[in-house]
Design a protein around this motif. Structure first.
Motif, short mmCIF file in Angstrom:
data_model
loop_
_atom_site.label_atom_id
_atom_site.label_comp_id
_atom_site.label_asym_id
_atom_site.label_seq_id
_atom_site.Cartn_x
_atom_site.Cartn_y
_atom_site.Cartn_z
N VAL A 184 6.01 4.98 4.64
CA VAL A 184 6.59 4.74 5.97
C VAL A 184 7.93 4.02 5.85
CG1 VAL A 184 6.28 3.45 8.10
CG2 VAL A 184 4.38 4.74 7.14
N SER A 221 0.83 -1.20 0.00
CA SER A 221 0.00 0.00 0.00
C SER A 221 0.87 1.26 0.00
CB SER A 221 -0.90 -0.01 1.22
OG SER A 221 -0.12 -0.02 2.38
N GLU A 222 0.27 2.34 -0.46
CA GLU A 222 1.01 3.60 -0.57
C GLU A 222 1.47 4.06 0.80
OE1 GLU A 222 -2.03 3.05 -1.47
OE2 GLU A 222 -2.43 3.68 -3.54
N LEU A 223 0.61 3.89 1.78
CA LEU A 223 0.96 4.33 3.13
C LEU A 223 2.23 3.65 3.62
CD1 LEU A 223 0.12 5.82 5.76
CD2 LEU A 223 -0.88 3.67 6.47
N LEU A 224 2.23 2.33 3.52
CA LEU A 224 3.39 1.58 4.01
C LEU A 224 4.62 1.88 3.17
CD1 LEU A 224 3.57 -0.77 6.29
CD2 LEU A 224 1.40 0.33 5.88
#
Lengths: 325, 672, 134
Positions: free
Chosen positions: B428, B422-425
């Motif tokens: 991060v 995912s983009e979020l991970l």
């Protein structure tokens, strides 16, 4: 170099200075090893968390296939065997040979009991076509059920375990009894009538999904109809257990994942129990010969730690697999 | 080494060793069994050395196979037409006919739109040739020519398929052997096993039996890989065997990514079982190191007075403990997936292939730090000793090892930027990855500051350590490119990545390994090696390595993908340069091996402390006695070299008896 | 080489009443965790179950496994192991929840194509509702 009493203690290895140093080294080594055990199970817990997190309904549905009573009994058995093991370590430290022997025997019996109950659970799963890997009634490969002939029976078996959640606040013992009676005798309580009725209609509607799991409209439209006609069911406190039909086709295809994870986790745990039993048997033999005493109890202590970690892992497995709400 | 070589063993005071103390760990017991059942950490280290270096050779053979395959004409896809033209001509000529060159050119003329017109042209050429050839010669007919063309095309496709298959298996086995059998055990298992107890002033590691068990686990895992390899070779030689005992070899890449690894016909189960068993070897070594460092430190050696090598090995062991079990369960799941059809990772069974990558990289990214951290420990020792200066920023280097160990667990997702994470991970993991630069840079700057104003000796261990700093800096800085999300999309799975991780894993770890081997060699075997030839070896390895891999940064940035057996002619020159470099590297490594063998056979006795280092392993004779120390040495500051004086007649350093009251005290205490 | 810092280390023997008290607490907690399943607390159930499990685990570790009287490093090994399992599960779970929308999308499109639009909308609601209930 300390030349003191090296030769007096037959259990002191040449590269240690004192028995305390040796004992502490063994302990820290064991603890580090236990950390690897936790990480190894951590992988399976991760798989569990990911599948439950992304498909909570699948887990909620499929956990009804497990027998909570047997799981709870097993928890108690394992906790009791942990107690006897800890007592055994104490006995070894105090040099109480008879108590140590008895405690090791009791611990061993605990392990036997645990594995026996596990065997009952496994064999009932097996006999209902709910086995590991591709021998599972819910097994789907490339969108097709591979064992469709077993599916109806398996669903019936699971949903006869299913329990309505209406009686809030009432607690365990009577309830557990009720559930057993219910499953065994099909004795239907009044407030379960709705759920029971649905149970009977289930196999037929599930049948429509067999062989073509991607056939969404059939399952879905019946669900919509149910929502429109009986929509209040979702608002009132009276809750029906989740049925196979309630799952959307995407989730129906994932039911077998629950069983894979269940068998992987309990199976790996069971292997650890067997290894622990072998070690305890070895301790038992040595304890009979009187090997252990206040000066030499490291093996009892270390095997005890191992046995407790196996117990500790079960402490997490039990609510996660059997007590899904 | 000095021209005046000593011929007899001397102790740390430069006095000849008397007869009763001449017994050392190599001569303590004799016979094969005394090695196979030894509990002596030094002997286990030597057995690891033999085994690990053998597999380094195996992995190296595959590396050379890869590089050579990439310079073969068939690897250059733009040669296809030339190949097919040649084959067409050969096929026609083998049938006894001739074909005019012009006809073949017309046959393969690019950009032809009107096929019929082209056919007429060719037929005209053929008839002309036939009429001018005379009665004796036979000129090919048009339909036969077309048949020959099709056969040639088929032959090319077949050759290309074989080429690809062979290449896929070679790079997989290269990666798997090098990672699991060489780089991960190299420094901890060989050098760590040998020097860790010596550095602690101890007689052995905490659990000598587990230590031996770890070597047998290593050999067990290695047997699985040999099985995979042998099966692959036999299947290649006798193709019918595949029907008998299934596929051999391995073509999944060393990462065993699902779903391909659950479907391929190669020996995935055997290879994963091998890696699983090797994991036990790794874990047992780590348990030993942690317990030893906790419990066997001598009096006076507090945590912050340990040699930095011990900090590095400790951090490594922590990673091995926390990461390896996850690899174990990953591989078990993969085996269960293939054997029973459980579908945790296989999308066809409702599984999640990205989850596999999470599992795999949760081990395999920290594994990179298993490779690099002990390397950094060696470099910390060598840089300080050969600069004759106290290490700069001891506490920072020690703590940065632990920081790297912990941060190493939080960055695994940077291997998965393009795989559906995912983009979020992605964001991060990208940020945390950048953070690894901080402890890494702390180390590099502290090494440089240690050298500043030191009296630097460029002996071969130091040369390798300096090479390490150079290569690690390049590898580390290019790592920032790779960690940058947007840039990563461009360079993902290109030779840029290949070059990056070879700079970090091979460049850095191999160089530090060689630094450590040259540094501790006199201690291990009590023999000096030829310093001159060792330096030549370093030069060849360093130059060869940089030629091989630096060019790959450029190639990758230009878009050459990794794991491809073929390419377009734009990349030809780079591949040829890279292969040339790899041959220089090979020659260099063999030279190093020659230097070592020569040292074993012809080397002169080395003094107890040839480098003037002060960590405890240099406080005993070379090679060490069976019980490591005659007298327990006192733990002083390992980077304080002021007590050691150069003694030319033994070509080594001796302990200055006047300035070391503590040492004498200790001896007096022990003798009483 | 003498380990004077460990010289005064002595082995602690756990009193029997402590063992029995811990065992009783573990059994009570087991009954509690089974019982609380019957009560619908929404999303809280899983956290209560895990919380009870953690309390039980801590009891086992501290008393049965002697950690309370042991070298702190031994406890550290256990804590670090759990922390790293947490890190592993945390990242992997967060990621899979995040990308699940892409996994489900094809199925969603299938449904939209096969259903009329009004029918597709309640389908979203019911799945959401039923998942939030449990």
């Amino acid at each position: 170099m300390n030349k003191v009493d090296d030769n007096h203690d037959p259990h002191l290895a040449h590269h240690f200075d004192t028995p305390v140093q040796q004992y502490s080294s063994a302990k820290i080594g064991m603890w580090v090893f236990l950390a690897t055990e936790i990480l190894m199970f951590g992988g399976l817990f991760c798989a569990y968390a990911v599948y439950r997190g992304t498909h909570p309904d699948v887990f909620l549905y499929a956990h009804h296939f497990l027998d909570t009573n047997l799981g709870a009994i097993n928890t108690v058995v394992l906790l009791a065997s942990s107690l006897t093991m800890a007592w055994g370590v104490r006995a070894a430290q105090l040099g109480q040979k008879p108590i140590l022997v008895i405690m090791l025997l009791l611990t061993l019996l605990g392990g036997v009991g645990f594995m026996g109950i596990k065997t009952i659970e496994y064999s009932s799963k097996y006999s209902h076509g709910l086995w590991f890997g591709s021998d599972n009634a819910f097994y789907v490969k490339s969108g097709k059920y591979t064992n469709p002939e077993e599916l109806t029976g398996a669903i019936e078996y699971g949903e006869s375990h299913a329990m309505p959640h209406e009686d809030k606040g009432e607690l365990t013992d009577e309830h557990l009894e009720l559930q057993v009676k219910d499953a065994a005798t099909e004795d239907v309580l009044d407030n379960q009538a709705a759920g029971e009725a649905q149970d009977q209609s289930l196999p037929a509607s599930a049948q429509s999904n067999i062989g073509n799991a991607t056939n969404a409209p059939a399952g879905l439209s019946s669900k919509f109809a149910e929502v429109e006609g009986d929509g209040s069911a979702y608002v009132t406190s009276e809750k029906k257990p989740l049925t196979y039909e309630d799952l959307d086709p995407q989730q129906q295809k994932l039911v077998s994942q629950f069983f894979q994870i269940y068998f992987l986790m309990t199976g790996l745990h069971g292997i650890h129990v067997l290894v622990g039993m072998a070690l305890i048997f070895w301790l038992f033999i040595r304890a009979l010969r009187g090997t252990f005493g206040p000066k030499y109890f490291v093996p009892v202590d270390l095997v005890g730690l191992y046995w407790h970690i196996v117990d500790l892992i079960w402490i997490f497995l039990f609510p996660l697999l059997y007590l899904i709400h | 080494m000095s021209a005046t070589q000593p011929t007899q063993q001397t102790d740390i005071f430069g006095k000849p060793v008397d007869e009763q103390h001449k017994d050392n760990y190599l001569t303590h017991q004799r016979g094969l069994m005394s090695w196979l059942f030894t509990l002596d950490h030094k002997r286990i280290g030597i057995m690891y050395m033999i085994a690990v270096l053998s597999f380094f050779f195996v992995g190296g053979v595959f590396a050379i196979v890869l590089r050579v395959m990439l310079t073969m004409p068939i690897a250059d896809a733009s040669n296809q037409m030339r190949f097919e033209m040649n084959d067409t001509r050969n096929i026609v000529e083998s049938s006894g006919a001739t074909v005019p060159e012009e006809a073949i050119k017309l046959l393969y003329e690019p950009g032809v739109t009107d096929a019929e017109a082209q056919q007429q042209k060719i037929e005209v050429v053929l008839t002309d040739a036939a009429s001018s050839a005379g009665a004796g010669a036979k000129v090919v007919e048009y339909p036969e020519l077309i048949n020959a063309r099709d056969a040639a095309a088929q032959k090319y496709t077949q050759d290309l398929t074989n080429h690809n298959t062979f290449y896929n298996q070679s790079f997989t086995l290269h990666g798997a052997v090098m990672v699991f059998l060489f780089i991960i055990p190299a420094i901890p298992a060989i050098i760590g096993n040998f020097v860790l107890p010596l550095m602690l002033g101890a007689k052995d590691v905490a659990f000598p039996r587990l230590n031996l068990a770890s070597w047998y686990c290593y050999m067990g895992g290695a047997l699985f890989f040999l099985w995979v390899l042998g099966k692959g070779i036999l299947n290649f030689l006798v193709p019918t065997l595949e029907g008998v005992w299934g596929g051999g070899g391995l073509d999944t890449g060393w990462t065993f990514y699902t779903p391909y690894s659950t479907e391929t016909n190669t020996a995935v189960v055997a290879a994963t079982a091998g890696a699983f068993v090797l994991g036990f070897s790794s874990i047992l070594t780590a348990v030993n190191f942690i317990a030893s460092i906790h419990m066997l430190r001598p009096k006076g050696m507090t945590w912050f007075r340990m040699p930095l090598m011990l900090w590095a090995l400790y951090a490594t062991a922590v990673i091995q403990i926390l990461a390896t079990p996850v690899l174990a369960i990953t591989l078990l799941l993969l085996i269960a997936e293939r054997a029973f059809g459980i579908g945790i990772f296989d999308p066809a069974l409702g599984g999640d292939p990205i989850l596999y990558q999470h599992f795999f990289w949760f081990y395999s990214h920290p594994a990179v730090y298993i490779m690099i951290l002990p390397a950094m420990g060696i470099v910390s020792e060598v840089i300080s000793v050969f600069s004759r200066k106290h290490i700069f920023g001891y506490a920072f280097i020690a703590c940065s090892s632990m920081a790297i160990a912990i941060l190493g667990f939080l960055v695994w997702g940077h291997h998965m930027f393009t795989s559906g994470q995912s983009e979020l991970l992605n964001a991060v993991f990208s940020i945390i990855t950048m953070l690894v630069a901080i402890p890494s840079a702390i180390k590099v700057f502290n090494w440089l500051t240690t050298m500043y104003n030191g009296s630097i000796r460029l002996d071969s261990p130091m040369l390798y350590a300096l090479g390490f700093i150079w290569l690690f800096t390049i590898g580390g800085l290019t790592g920032i490119y790779c960690a940058t999300l947007a840039v990563n999309i461009h360079i993902h799975d290109t030779y840029f990545i290949v070059a990056h991780f070879h700079y970090v894993m091979v460049g850095s770890t191999l160089f530090a390994f060689l630094a450590g081997m040259h540094y501790w060699w006199p201690k291990m075997f009590g023999k000096n090696y030829s310093e001159r030839w060792a330096r030549w070896g370093w030069l060849l390895v360093f130059v060869g390595f940089n030629i091989t891999f630096f060019i790959q940064f450029i190639m990758g940035a230009l878009g050459m993908p990794r794991r491809y057996a073929t390419y377009i002619d734009k990349y030809t020159i780079y591949h040829h340069i890279s292969t040339g470099g790899s041959l220089i590297l090979t020659v260099g490594l063999f030279l190093v091996l020659f230097v070592w063998i020569h040292s074993l056979l012809k080397g002169k006795q080395s003094p107890a402390n040839p480098w003037g280092a002060n960590s405890l392993e240099w406080h005993t004779i070379s090679p060490p006695p069976h019980a490591n120390f005659d007298h327990a040495p006192p733990a002083t500051d390992p980077y304080d070299y002021s007590h050691w004086r150069w003694r030319p007649e033994i070509a080594g350093y001796v302990l200055n008896e006047d300035s070391e009251p503590e040492e004498k005290d200790a001896m007096a205490r022990n003798d009483s | 080489m003498s380990q004077s810092k460990h010289a005064e280390y002595h082995v602690h023997v756990v009193p029997l009443r402590v063992l029995f008290a811990v065992f009783a607490a573990l059994i009570i907690l087991t009954i509690l965790t089974v019982g609380v399943t019957k009560v619908d607390l929404g999303g809280l159930n899983i956290w209560i179950a895990l919380g009870v499990a953690v309390v039980k685990a801590v009891l086992v570790a501290l008393y049965f496994m002697h950690l309370r009287w042991d070298s702190p490093y031994n406890g550290l090994a256990l804590v670090v192991a759990f922390v790293f399992v947490g890190v592993f599960i945390g990242f992997a779970l967060k990621d899979s929840l995040e990308y699940q929308k892409y996994v489900e999308r094809p199925a969603l499109l299938d449904r939209l194509q096969q259903q009329t639009i009004p029918a597709a909308v309640p389908s979203e609601e019911t799945t959401e509702e039923s998942s939030s209930e449990h």
